[in-house]
Structures are given as structure tokens and as C-alpha cells.
Design a protein around this motif. Sequence first.
Motif, PDB file in Angstrom:
ATOM      1  N   SER A   1       0.898  -1.076  -0.094  1.00  0.00           N
ATOM      2  CA  SER A   1      -0.070  -0.063  -0.136  1.00  0.00           C
ATOM      3  C   SER A   1       0.845   1.525  -0.035  1.00  0.00           C
ATOM      4  CB  SER A   1      -0.786   0.338   1.480  1.00  0.00           C
ATOM      5  OG  SER A   1      -1.746   1.377   1.257  1.00  0.00           O
ATOM      6  N   PHE A   2       2.136   1.079   0.873  1.00  0.00           N
ATOM      7  CA  PHE A   2       2.374   2.321   0.877  1.00  0.00           C
ATOM      8  C   PHE A   2       3.537   2.799  -0.226  1.00  0.00           C
ATOM      9  CE2 PHE A   2       7.391   3.483   1.164  1.00  0.00           C
ATOM     10  CZ  PHE A   2       6.775   5.184   1.676  1.00  0.00           C
TER      11      PHE A   2
ATOM     12  N   SER B   1       1.093   4.043  -3.179  1.00  0.00           N
ATOM     13  CA  SER B   1       0.711   5.116  -2.286  1.00  0.00           C
ATOM     14  C   SER B   1       1.926   6.598  -2.926  1.00  0.00           C
ATOM     15  CB  SER B   1       0.105   5.851  -1.005  1.00  0.00           C
ATOM     16  OG  SER B   1      -1.311   4.658  -0.868  1.00  0.00           O
TER      17      SER B   1
ATOM     18  N   TRP C   1      -1.441  11.418   3.358  1.00  0.00           N
ATOM     19  CA  TRP C   1      -0.681  10.769   3.974  1.00  0.00           C
ATOM     20  C   TRP C   1      -2.466   9.947   4.833  1.00  0.00           C
ATOM     21  CZ3 TRP C   1       3.410   7.557   4.822  1.00  0.00           C
ATOM     22  CH2 TRP C   1       4.435   7.582   4.509  1.00  0.00           C
TER      23      TRP C   1
ATOM     24  N   PHE D   1      -3.807   7.064   3.173  1.00  0.00           N
ATOM     25  CA  PHE D   1      -2.817   5.734   3.457  1.00  0.00           C
ATOM     26  C   PHE D   1      -2.939   4.945   5.637  1.00  0.00           C
ATOM     27  CE2 PHE D   1       0.855   4.395   4.978  1.00  0.00           C
ATOM     28  CZ  PHE D   1       0.987   2.836   4.474  1.00  0.00           C
ATOM     29  N   CYS D   2      -2.866   5.887   6.324  1.00  0.00           N
ATOM     30  CA  CYS D   2      -2.834   6.112   7.525  1.00  0.00           C
ATOM     31  C   CYS D   2      -4.122   5.865   8.615  1.00  0.00           C
ATOM     32  CB  CYS D   2      -2.356   6.964   8.330  1.00  0.00           C
ATOM     33  SG  CYS D   2      -0.738   7.950   8.366  1.00  0.00           S
TER      34      CYS D   2
ATOM     35  N   GLN E   1      -6.244   3.531   6.340  1.00  0.00           N
ATOM     36  CA  GLN E   1      -6.302   2.599   6.404  1.00  0.00           C
ATOM     37  C   GLN E   1      -6.710   1.223   7.089  1.00  0.00           C
ATOM     38  OE1 GLN E   1      -4.893   0.640   2.748  1.00  0.00           O
ATOM     39  NE2 GLN E   1      -3.298   2.679   3.147  1.00  0.00           N
TER      40      GLN E   1
END
Length: 166
Positions: A74-75, A78, A101, A104-105, A107
Motif C-alpha cells: 500500500s505504501f 501510494s 498521508w 494511507f494511515c 486504512q
Amino acid sequence: MASGNGFASLGVEGVTAAAQALSLPAEAYGNDPQLEVMWAMKAYNHAEIYFNLISSVDPSNLKLTKVDDRIYTSFRESFSDLNIKNLDPDMLKTADAKEKWRPFCNQFDGVVEDFNYGTLLRLDCERDYTEENTIFATRIQFFAIEIARNREGFNTPVFQAKKQPS
């Protein structure tokens, strides 16, 4: 990292009180200076342990969480172009960066324990934690960047430097 007395100077009762205080919701405190000191000690202790770990064990073999693969995938989906070797603080701290961010965070809420807790992150991954080389980040940002650094070989020089005789 230079070792000091850290938690040992607090004694058993002090460490127990610190742990209990750090487990309460933030709303219970406001801007309590004692809590800030306890948080700083906890964050520093975490940073010291992590740096000692990557200095002692080949970082490419480390697993930091049960969901490293998911975090890494995922990182990189993104943040495919993020320079993780030498982080630019603006890529974490500007309003635009925070907007990128946030999804992303979030999730990892309920997936990674304490995903949004504060921690310390090195800017230049080949250097130790120092005031100039450290930034405040969330725990999931730390995991994402350090998992990527480990898998992509950027933390290997730290391990190699420590294992060479002085």
C-alpha cells in the motif's frame, strides 16, 4: 545512540505510572508537561531499540508487524516516488502531504495497534537518531517507511557499519 538512564532512572513505580498515564486518552491531559516528558522518553526508547536492532540484525530479514506485506504494498502504491533514503520533512508535514498521508494511515486503523501514535523517524536512514536527523511521525508512517527501507536495502549500511571492527 547514546544510552542514558532512561526508564531505569524512574524505578519500577515510575515506569508503571508512566505506562498507565500513556494508556489514557489524550483528552484526559491537555498539555501536561510531565506527560510530554514521558512520551518523549517512550519515543526515544523505541527509537533506540529500533536502531540497535537494525545495527545488529540484517534489516532485510526483519519483520516489524504481522502485516508488513500489506503495509509495504500500500505504501509503494501510494508513495512510489518518495525518497526514503533521505526524507524531505515537507513530504510528511505540509498540508498537502498530510492530505495524501491521511487515507494511507487511516486504512490501518484497527489493523496496526496504535497506528496513529507518535514516534520518531530518521530523515537520513544511514545516520543515527539525532536532533537534526529526526522528525515526528505517526507509527504507521514509521512502519511504512522503515519496512520499505529494510526491503529496499537502504538500512543495510547501518548494519554493515556496526558489524565492521573499529
